[in-house]
Design a protein around this motif. Structure first.
Motif, PDB file in Angstrom:
ATOM      1  N   TYR A 273      90.532  44.529  94.665  1.00 20.86           N
ATOM      2  CA  TYR A 273      89.029  44.604  94.547  1.00 20.86           C
ATOM      3  C   TYR A 273      88.391  43.390  95.701  1.00 20.86           C
ATOM      4  CZ  TYR A 273      83.938  43.457  92.799  1.00 20.86           C
ATOM      5  OH  TYR A 273      82.824  43.230  93.494  1.00 20.86           O
ATOM      6  N   PRO A 274      87.979  43.618  96.624  1.00 22.42           N
ATOM      7  CA  PRO A 274      87.414  42.943  97.885  1.00 22.42           C
ATOM      8  C   PRO A 274      86.865  41.752  98.120  1.00 22.42           C
ATOM      9  CG  PRO A 274      86.190  44.914  98.092  1.00 22.42           C
ATOM     10  CD  PRO A 274      87.384  44.998  97.118  1.00 22.42           C
ATOM     11  N   VAL A 275      86.754  40.412  97.898  1.00 23.26           N
ATOM     12  CA  VAL A 275      86.411  39.127  97.937  1.00 23.26           C
ATOM     13  C   VAL A 275      86.716  38.196  98.393  1.00 23.26           C
ATOM     14  CG1 VAL A 275      87.666  38.269  96.170  1.00 23.26           C
ATOM     15  CG2 VAL A 275      84.948  37.863  96.159  1.00 23.26           C
ATOM     16  N   PHE A 276      84.856  37.212  99.389  1.00 20.60           N
ATOM     17  CA  PHE A 276      85.693  36.223  99.762  1.00 20.60           C
ATOM     18  C   PHE A 276      85.462  34.853  98.853  1.00 20.60           C
ATOM     19  CE2 PHE A 276      83.941  39.511 103.499  1.00 20.60           C
ATOM     20  CZ  PHE A 276      85.166  39.116 103.856  1.00 20.60           C
ATOM     21  N   LEU A 277      86.124  34.060  98.936  1.00 21.47           N
ATOM     22  CA  LEU A 277      86.634  32.984  97.676  1.00 21.47           C
ATOM     23  C   LEU A 277      86.023  32.076  98.440  1.00 21.47           C
ATOM     24  CD1 LEU A 277      87.985  32.615  94.923  1.00 21.47           C
ATOM     25  CD2 LEU A 277      89.764  31.536  95.988  1.00 21.47           C
ATOM     26  N   LYS A 278      85.016  30.856  97.718  1.00 19.46           N
ATOM     27  CA  LYS A 278      84.560  29.777  97.977  1.00 19.46           C
ATOM     28  C   LYS A 278      86.091  28.250  97.071  1.00 19.46           C
ATOM     29  CE  LYS A 278      80.650  27.228  97.624  1.00 19.46           C
ATOM     30  NZ  LYS A 278      78.808  26.897  97.170  1.00 19.46           N
ATOM     31  N   VAL A 279      86.370  27.886  98.099  1.00 23.30           N
ATOM     32  CA  VAL A 279      87.178  27.504  98.607  1.00 23.30           C
ATOM     33  C   VAL A 279      86.244  25.702  98.219  1.00 23.30           C
ATOM     34  CG1 VAL A 279      89.630  28.809  98.053  1.00 23.30           C
ATOM     35  CG2 VAL A 279      88.260  27.129  99.917  1.00 23.30           C
TER      36      VAL A 279
ATOM     37  N   ARG B  62     100.836  28.313 107.855  1.00 19.33           N
ATOM     38  CA  ARG B  62      99.380  28.996 108.406  1.00 19.33           C
ATOM     39  C   ARG B  62      98.441  28.807 107.220  1.00 19.33           C
ATOM     40  NH1 ARG B  62     104.234  32.844 109.999  1.00 19.33           N
ATOM     41  NH2 ARG B  62     103.517  34.017 107.804  1.00 19.33           N
ATOM     42  N   LYS B  63      99.162  28.890 105.827  1.00 16.81           N
ATOM     43  CA  LYS B  63      98.378  29.435 104.975  1.00 16.81           C
ATOM     44  C   LYS B  63      97.489  27.568 104.660  1.00 16.81           C
ATOM     45  CE  LYS B  63     101.172  32.351 101.963  1.00 16.81           C
ATOM     46  NZ  LYS B  63     100.263  33.384 101.892  1.00 16.81           N
ATOM     47  N   LEU B  64      98.412  26.950 104.871  1.00 16.14           N
ATOM     48  CA  LEU B  64      97.623  25.281 104.455  1.00 16.14           C
ATOM     49  C   LEU B  64      96.072  25.048 105.925  1.00 16.14           C
ATOM     50  CD1 LEU B  64      96.420  22.638 103.813  1.00 16.14           C
ATOM     51  CD2 LEU B  64      98.690  21.956 105.368  1.00 16.14           C
ATOM     52  N   GLY B  65      97.051  25.916 106.842  1.00 21.42           N
ATOM     53  CA  GLY B  65      95.911  25.522 108.024  1.00 21.42           C
ATOM     54  C   GLY B  65      94.533  27.409 108.380  1.00 21.42           C
ATOM     55  N   SER B  66      95.056  28.161 107.058  1.00 28.34           N
ATOM     56  CA  SER B  66      93.374  29.073 106.849  1.00 28.34           C
ATOM     57  C   SER B  66      93.187  28.295 105.654  1.00 28.34           C
ATOM     58  CB  SER B  66      93.874  30.099 106.328  1.00 28.34           C
ATOM     59  OG  SER B  66      95.239  30.620 107.822  1.00 28.34           O
ATOM     60  N   LEU B  67      93.753  27.714 104.808  1.00 32.47           N
ATOM     61  CA  LEU B  67      93.244  26.851 103.188  1.00 32.47           C
ATOM     62  C   LEU B  67      92.065  25.833 104.723  1.00 32.47           C
ATOM     63  CD1 LEU B  67      92.717  27.267 100.757  1.00 32.47           C
ATOM     64  CD2 LEU B  67      94.701  25.674 100.460  1.00 32.47           C
ATOM     65  N   LEU B  68      92.543  24.921 105.095  1.00 32.59           N
ATOM     66  CA  LEU B  68      91.427  23.667 105.293  1.00 32.59           C
ATOM     67  C   LEU B  68      90.433  24.180 106.115  1.00 32.59           C
ATOM     68  CD1 LEU B  68      94.527  21.491 106.545  1.00 32.59           C
ATOM     69  CD2 LEU B  68      92.672  20.980 104.479  1.00 32.59           C
ATOM     70  N   GLU B  69      90.021  25.312 106.860  1.00 30.66           N
ATOM     71  CA  GLU B  69      89.159  25.592 107.079  1.00 30.66           C
ATOM     72  C   GLU B  69      88.521  25.624 106.320  1.00 30.66           C
ATOM     73  OE1 GLU B  69      90.097  29.511 109.413  1.00 30.66           O
ATOM     74  OE2 GLU B  69      91.487  28.462 110.909  1.00 30.66           O
ATOM     75  N   CYS B  70      88.307  26.096 105.109  1.00 26.32           N
ATOM     76  CA  CYS B  70      87.397  26.462 104.117  1.00 26.32           C
ATOM     77  C   CYS B  70      86.991  25.273 103.838  1.00 26.32           C
ATOM     78  CB  CYS B  70      88.209  27.579 103.335  1.00 26.32           C
ATOM     79  SG  CYS B  70      88.641  29.115 104.390  1.00 26.32           S
ATOM     80  N   GLY B  71      87.178  24.006 103.732  1.00 27.83           N
ATOM     81  CA  GLY B  71      86.069  22.955 103.283  1.00 27.83           C
ATOM     82  C   GLY B  71      86.961  22.630 101.647  1.00 27.83           C
ATOM     83  N   PRO B  72      87.751  22.770 100.836  1.00 30.47           N
ATOM     84  CA  PRO B  72      88.881  22.650  99.804  1.00 30.47           C
ATOM     85  C   PRO B  72      88.767  20.624  99.964  1.00 30.47           C
ATOM     86  CG  PRO B  72      90.608  22.618 101.193  1.00 30.47           C
ATOM     87  CD  PRO B  72      89.118  23.313 102.359  1.00 30.47           C
ATOM     88  N   GLU B  73      88.427  20.970  98.989  1.00 29.97           N
ATOM     89  CA  GLU B  73      88.488  18.982  98.078  1.00 29.97           C
ATOM     90  C   GLU B  73      89.455  18.202  98.543  1.00 29.97           C
ATOM     91  OE1 GLU B  73      88.342  15.914  94.386  1.00 29.97           O
ATOM     92  OE2 GLU B  73      87.008  18.281  94.443  1.00 29.97           O
ATOM     93  N   SER B  74      90.775  18.212  98.549  1.00 30.08           N
ATOM     94  CA  SER B  74      92.459  19.046  98.641  1.00 30.08           C
ATOM     95  C   SER B  74      93.206  19.408  98.059  1.00 30.08           C
ATOM     96  CB  SER B  74      92.633  17.339  97.394  1.00 30.08           C
ATOM     97  OG  SER B  74      92.444  17.449  95.981  1.00 30.08           O
ATOM     98  N   VAL B  75      93.918  19.878  98.701  1.00 31.75           N
ATOM     99  CA  VAL B  75      95.371  20.057  98.886  1.00 31.75           C
ATOM    100  C   VAL B  75      96.536  19.709  98.457  1.00 31.75           C
ATOM    101  CG1 VAL B  75      96.655  21.801  99.831  1.00 31.75           C
ATOM    102  CG2 VAL B  75      94.352  21.894 100.350  1.00 31.75           C
ATOM    103  N   THR B  76      97.427  19.633  97.513  1.00 34.19           N
ATOM    104  CA  THR B  76      98.717  19.182  97.406  1.00 34.19           C
ATOM    105  C   THR B  76      99.556  19.561  97.745  1.00 34.19           C
ATOM    106  OG1 THR B  76      97.887  18.197  95.397  1.00 34.19           O
ATOM    107  CG2 THR B  76     100.254  18.173  95.538  1.00 34.19           C
ATOM    108  N   VAL B  77     100.275  19.560  98.763  1.00 36.07           N
ATOM    109  CA  VAL B  77     101.730  20.761  99.571  1.00 36.07           C
ATOM    110  C   VAL B  77     103.377  19.939  99.120  1.00 36.07           C
ATOM    111  CG1 VAL B  77     102.788  21.185 101.251  1.00 36.07           C
ATOM    112  CG2 VAL B  77     100.303  20.836 101.548  1.00 36.07           C
TER     113      VAL B  77
END
Length: 225
Positions: free
Chosen positions: A4-10, A26-41
């Motif tokens: 099911y195609p969807v654009f996810l708001k993070v 690559r995944k972190l770079g893409s994720l940060l473009e979308c404004g998350p509150e925080s990312v634990t790596v």
């Protein structure tokens, strides 16, 4: 399988990334473009130079240790891309139990979503997927789309994003507004943006926009390209 195609708001959400290798970068770079509150790596090894650059972002917290189930507490979205299949599968199982959205690299059957190949031009986002059947073909299609949908598409979307609220604030009938937006889309404005002919863009807008907005055209086209 059909996804099911969807654009996810993070935006303003807490995310988890397990695995800080090249895929994780690559995944972190893409994720940060979308404004998350925080990312634990998390990773048991020291981060490489590319990851170190991303770790400078204040939203990212890196911990050099193994994953533990408590890491999923309060997490909206989890991404796992370690070289340890057992760890990846454990994360998949725990996410399923906790109803956490997860993507496990190279393990689509253990993921509840897949990450498509993406082309971005400003606010225009094009997502391409073959459902995991051929990542190589997905990349080919993405490269073709990058040629077709150049920066002028992003500029056009920015322009429409500026025009829309101004038009709606005029309080005219919905049918009138719809006709106006369709006229703008069908006009040569996009082509003139591609050619860099801002005087012709201004001329086209002067013909199409309501009289109340004509004086605001310089504001609308400011720094578009």
């Amino acid at each position: 399988m059909n996804y099911y195609p969807v654009f996810l708001k993070v935006e303003n959400r807490k995310c988890l990334l397990v695995g800080a290798g090249s895929v994780g970068v690559r995944k972190l770079g893409s994720l940060l473009e979308c404004g998350p509150e925080s990312v634990t790596v998390l990773d048991t090894s020291e981060p490489g130079s590319d990851m170190l650059l991303l770790l400078e972002d204040p939203r990212v917290r890196f911990e050099q240790r193994a994953f533990v189930p408590a890491d999923l507490d309060g997490i909206f979205l989890a991404l796992a891309c370690t070289s340890n299949n057992e760890v990846n599968r454990l994360i998949s199982e725990l996410c399923r139990e906790r109803s956490v959205l997860c993507n496990i690299a190279d393990y689509p059957e253990g993921s509840n979503f897949i990450v498509p190949s993406v082309v971005r031009q400003g606010e225009l986002t094009l997502a391409v997927s073959t459902g995991g059947a051929s990542p190589a073909f997905t990349r080919k299609v993405r490269r073709e789309l990058e040629v077709i949908f150049g920066p002028h598409y992003g500029a056009f979307i920015t322009l429409m994003g500026r025009i829309r609220p101004m038009v709606l604030d005029l309080g005219k009938e919905t049918s009138q507004n719809t006709a106006l937006f369709r006229q703008l889309v069908a006009s040569p404005v996009l082509e003139e943006l591609e050619a860099g002919n801002m005087s012709l863009v201004e001329e086209q807008l002067g013909r199409i926009l309501p009289d109340e907005l004509v004086s605001r055209i310089p504001e609308l086209i400011n720094e578009l390209i």
